[in-house]
Design a protein around this motif. Structure first.
Motif, PDB file in Angstrom:
ATOM      1  N   GLU A 163     -24.290  30.931  11.485  1.00 53.44           N
ATOM      2  CA  GLU A 163     -22.979  31.482  11.136  1.00 53.44           C
ATOM      3  C   GLU A 163     -22.012  31.463  12.314  1.00 53.44           C
ATOM      4  N   GLU A 164     -22.537  31.465  13.521  1.00 52.61           N
ATOM      5  CA  GLU A 164     -21.667  31.486  14.702  1.00 52.61           C
ATOM      6  C   GLU A 164     -22.246  30.585  15.787  1.00 52.61           C
ATOM      7  N   LEU A 165     -21.428  29.659  16.257  1.00 54.03           N
ATOM      8  CA  LEU A 165     -21.816  28.755  17.332  1.00 54.03           C
ATOM      9  C   LEU A 165     -20.783  28.845  18.442  1.00 54.03           C
ATOM     10  N   ASN A 166     -21.222  29.278  19.623  1.00 55.00           N
ATOM     11  CA  ASN A 166     -20.347  29.408  20.780  1.00 55.00           C
ATOM     12  C   ASN A 166     -20.827  28.435  21.849  1.00 55.00           C
ATOM     13  N   ALA A 167     -20.042  27.381  22.066  1.00 54.69           N
ATOM     14  CA  ALA A 167     -20.363  26.380  23.081  1.00 54.69           C
ATOM     15  C   ALA A 167     -19.212  26.224  24.067  1.00 54.69           C
ATOM     16  N   ASN A 168     -18.463  27.297  24.289  1.00 53.63           N
ATOM     17  CA  ASN A 168     -17.346  27.267  25.219  1.00 53.63           C
ATOM     18  C   ASN A 168     -17.814  26.963  26.640  1.00 53.63           C
ATOM     19  N   PHE A 169     -16.903  26.417  27.440  1.00 50.68           N
ATOM     20  CA  PHE A 169     -17.149  26.200  28.865  1.00 50.68           C
ATOM     21  C   PHE A 169     -18.424  25.391  29.124  1.00 50.68           C
ATOM     22  N   ASN A 170     -18.435  24.195  28.553  1.00 48.63           N
ATOM     23  CA  ASN A 170     -19.478  23.232  28.831  1.00 48.63           C
ATOM     24  C   ASN A 170     -18.830  21.892  29.152  1.00 48.63           C
ATOM     25  N   LYS A 171     -19.567  20.812  28.988  1.00 54.13           N
ATOM     26  CA  LYS A 171     -19.035  19.479  29.267  1.00 54.13           C
ATOM     27  C   LYS A 171     -19.150  18.574  28.045  1.00 54.13           C
ATOM     28  N   GLU A 202     -23.900  19.814   7.002  1.00 53.79           N
ATOM     29  CA  GLU A 202     -25.110  20.617   6.934  1.00 53.79           C
ATOM     30  C   GLU A 202     -24.893  22.097   7.223  1.00 53.79           C
ATOM     31  N   LEU A 203     -24.019  22.417   8.156  1.00 55.97           N
ATOM     32  CA  LEU A 203     -23.828  23.812   8.575  1.00 55.97           C
ATOM     33  C   LEU A 203     -22.810  24.508   7.673  1.00 55.97           C
ATOM     34  N   LEU A 204     -23.146  24.609   6.413  1.00 58.90           N
ATOM     35  CA  LEU A 204     -22.196  25.114   5.420  1.00 58.90           C
ATOM     36  C   LEU A 204     -22.019  26.623   5.468  1.00 58.90           C
ATOM     37  N   ASN A 205     -22.841  27.333   6.251  1.00 59.55           N
ATOM     38  CA  ASN A 205     -22.683  28.784   6.402  1.00 59.55           C
ATOM     39  C   ASN A 205     -21.942  29.162   7.674  1.00 59.55           C
ATOM     40  N   LEU A 206     -21.542  28.170   8.457  1.00 53.60           N
ATOM     41  CA  LEU A 206     -20.879  28.437   9.729  1.00 53.60           C
ATOM     42  C   LEU A 206     -19.515  29.083   9.505  1.00 53.60           C
ATOM     43  N   LYS A 207     -19.318  30.240  10.147  1.00 50.07           N
ATOM     44  CA  LYS A 207     -18.064  30.988  10.005  1.00 50.07           C
ATOM     45  C   LYS A 207     -17.202  30.935  11.259  1.00 50.07           C
ATOM     46  N   LYS A 208     -17.837  30.742  12.409  1.00 47.01           N
ATOM     47  CA  LYS A 208     -17.082  30.698  13.659  1.00 47.01           C
ATOM     48  C   LYS A 208     -17.593  29.565  14.527  1.00 47.01           C
ATOM     49  N   LEU A 209     -16.679  28.666  14.896  1.00 45.73           N
ATOM     50  CA  LEU A 209     -17.010  27.553  15.768  1.00 45.73           C
ATOM     51  C   LEU A 209     -16.100  27.615  16.983  1.00 45.73           C
ATOM     52  N   SER A 210     -16.693  27.892  18.154  1.00 40.53           N
ATOM     53  CA  SER A 210     -15.931  27.996  19.396  1.00 40.53           C
ATOM     54  C   SER A 210     -16.399  26.907  20.343  1.00 40.53           C
ATOM     55  N   VAL A 211     -15.519  25.962  20.647  1.00 46.13           N
ATOM     56  CA  VAL A 211     -15.845  24.853  21.541  1.00 46.13           C
ATOM     57  C   VAL A 211     -14.735  24.664  22.566  1.00 46.13           C
ATOM     58  N   ASN A 212     -14.089  25.758  22.945  1.00 41.13           N
ATOM     59  CA  ASN A 212     -12.985  25.620  23.897  1.00 41.13           C
ATOM     60  C   ASN A 212     -13.491  25.321  25.304  1.00 41.13           C
ATOM     61  N   SER A 213     -12.605  24.759  26.102  1.00 41.77           N
ATOM     62  CA  SER A 213     -12.897  24.438  27.506  1.00 41.77           C
ATOM     63  C   SER A 213     -14.037  23.436  27.636  1.00 41.77           C
ATOM     64  N   ASN A 214     -13.895  22.322  26.915  1.00 43.43           N
ATOM     65  CA  ASN A 214     -14.827  21.207  27.013  1.00 43.43           C
ATOM     66  C   ASN A 214     -14.034  19.920  27.240  1.00 43.43           C
ATOM     67  N   LYS A 215     -14.615  18.788  26.881  1.00 42.51           N
ATOM     68  CA  LYS A 215     -13.950  17.495  27.059  1.00 42.51           C
ATOM     69  C   LYS A 215     -13.884  16.731  25.742  1.00 42.51           C
ATOM     70  N   LEU A 216     -13.754  17.465  24.659  1.00 38.81           N
ATOM     71  CA  LEU A 216     -13.740  16.845  23.333  1.00 38.81           C
ATOM     72  C   LEU A 216     -12.494  15.990  23.135  1.00 38.81           C
ATOM     73  N   VAL A 217     -12.693  14.774  22.677  1.00 39.59           N
ATOM     74  CA  VAL A 217     -11.583  13.863  22.391  1.00 39.59           C
ATOM     75  C   VAL A 217     -11.178  13.974  20.923  1.00 39.59           C
ATOM     76  N   PHE A 218     -12.117  14.299  20.074  1.00 39.77           N
ATOM     77  CA  PHE A 218     -11.834  14.487  18.655  1.00 39.77           C
ATOM     78  C   PHE A 218     -12.879  15.420  18.057  1.00 39.77           C
ATOM     79  N   LEU A 219     -12.562  15.955  16.900  1.00 45.18           N
ATOM     80  CA  LEU A 219     -13.526  16.724  16.125  1.00 45.18           C
ATOM     81  C   LEU A 219     -14.088  15.794  15.049  1.00 45.18           C
TER      82      LEU A 219
END
Length: 350
Positions: free
Chosen positions: A127-135, A146-163
């Motif tokens: 339901e919650e995935l926090n991957a902030n401040f990584n690479k 697949e992750l159809l129950n995910l309510k919060k996705l935090s991926v700030n402060s990374n190097k993502l070019v696209f979702l």
């Protein structure tokens, strides 16, 4: 104690362990499940455990110096609901994280992780995935399927070019935080995120210069932050967001709406965009009706004539009519989705 060797090797505050009869909402009611706290103990590695890992529902390994988590350890955490490993030196997660079928909260923020294992898609209770401040430079392509129950996705402060495009399938998602990345665009089909309330894609700076029209179809959206990007024009569809209460657009070279409108606040911006959208649809010089274009292309019976009145009249079918079986062909199947019919862009070209 979770780790027997821990008693002898570490002269730090003792391991904090709690028992719970609630089974962390997902365990076996007849057996006590454990909450184990090994945070802030300067651990560089994990010794062999003496405790049955299957009875742990929450494990806190945060604020240590861990560089890896053993595959064998993760695979035995069968009743794990919360796993917190933030603020370590992890460069990757074990593939066996996919064995955590009951996992609801995963916090891996503040590490050196460059990618998430594809097996994370097997954590379907997440339901919650926090991957902030990584690479992170990318997320698993099909995680949204697949992750159809995910309510919060935090991926700030990374190097993502696209979702990944599959992001638009996270229909339970309420919060999406992707600020401080290198995003160049957002998925087109965001309207499928019917429960999304907060969207933050701010501070992608020189990379993000356009926003998809589908942002205006996020009917549950309450807060939208697109500040400090290179966006010159907000989609007119934002004017349709009735639940929107907070809009942050500072730090963009906006032309539409103009700065004098933005300064008047959210209500003025929504009114401006709504009026712009309505005028675009009502203007006879912009786009002809889609029905008229069906007539023009011979889908319905009638002859293409000059002038809007003749197009409307051509839609009236007399005793001779033409089959419309062609509409079921792959060429035309995508023409009648709500998004295409109500988009200011016509599917047909003149």
């Amino acid at each position: 104690m979770m780790y027997e060797q821990q008693r002898f090797q570490i002269q730090q505050p003792p391991v904090k362990k709690k028992s719970t009869e609630r089974s962390c909402r997902s365990g076996i009611e007849e057996e006590k499940l454990e909450i184990v706290d090994l945070s802030g103990m300067s651990l560089e590695s994990l010794p062999n455990p003496s405790l049955n890992l299957a009875i742990i529902c929450k494990l806190d390994l945060s604020n240590n110096n861990l560089q890896n988590i053993p595959e064998s350890l993760t695979a035995r955490l069968l009743n794990m609901v919360v796993l917190d490993v933030h603020s370590n030196q992890l460069r990757s997660l074990p593939n066996s994280v996919g064995c955590l079928s009951k996992l609801k909260v995963l916090n891996v923020s503040g590490n050196l992780i460059e990618y998430l294992p594809k097996s994370i898609e097997n954590c379907r209770a997440l339901e919650e995935l926090n991957a902030n401040f990584n690479k992170l430079s990318q997320l698993p392509d099909t995680m949204g399927f697949e992750l159809l129950n995910l309510k919060k996705l935090s991926v700030n402060s990374n190097k993502l070019v696209f979702l990944p495009r599959s992001t638009s399938h996270l229909t339970s998602l309420k919060i999406l935080d992707a600020r401080l990345n290198c995003l160049r665009s957002l998925p087109d089909d965001l309207e499928n995120l019917i429960n999304l309330e907060t969207l933050n894609v701010s501070q992608n700076f020189q990379y993000l210069d356009t926003l998809p029209y589908s942002i205006g179809l996020l009917l549950s959206l309450v807060e939208l932050d697109v500040s400090y990007n290179r966006v010159k024009s907000l989609p007119d569809s934002i004017g349709c967001l009735k639940k929107l209460q907070k809009l942050s657009v500072e730090g963009n070279p906006l032309v539409s709406p103009p700065p004098e409108v933005v300064e008047q606040g959210l209500h003025a911006v929504k009114e401006y965009l709504c009026n712009k959208m309505n005028s675009a649809h009502q203007s006879p010089t912009k786009k002809k009706s889609w029905v008229g274009k069906l007539v023009k292309y011979g889908t319905f019976n009638g002859h293409a004539r000059s002038g809007p009145r003749e197009e409307r009249e051509a839609f009236i079918v007399d005793h001779e009519y033409r089959s419309i079986d062609g509409l079921a062909s792959p060429r035309y199947m995508g023409m009648f989705s709500p998004r295409r019919l109500f988009s200011p862009r016509s599917y047909f070209s003149n």
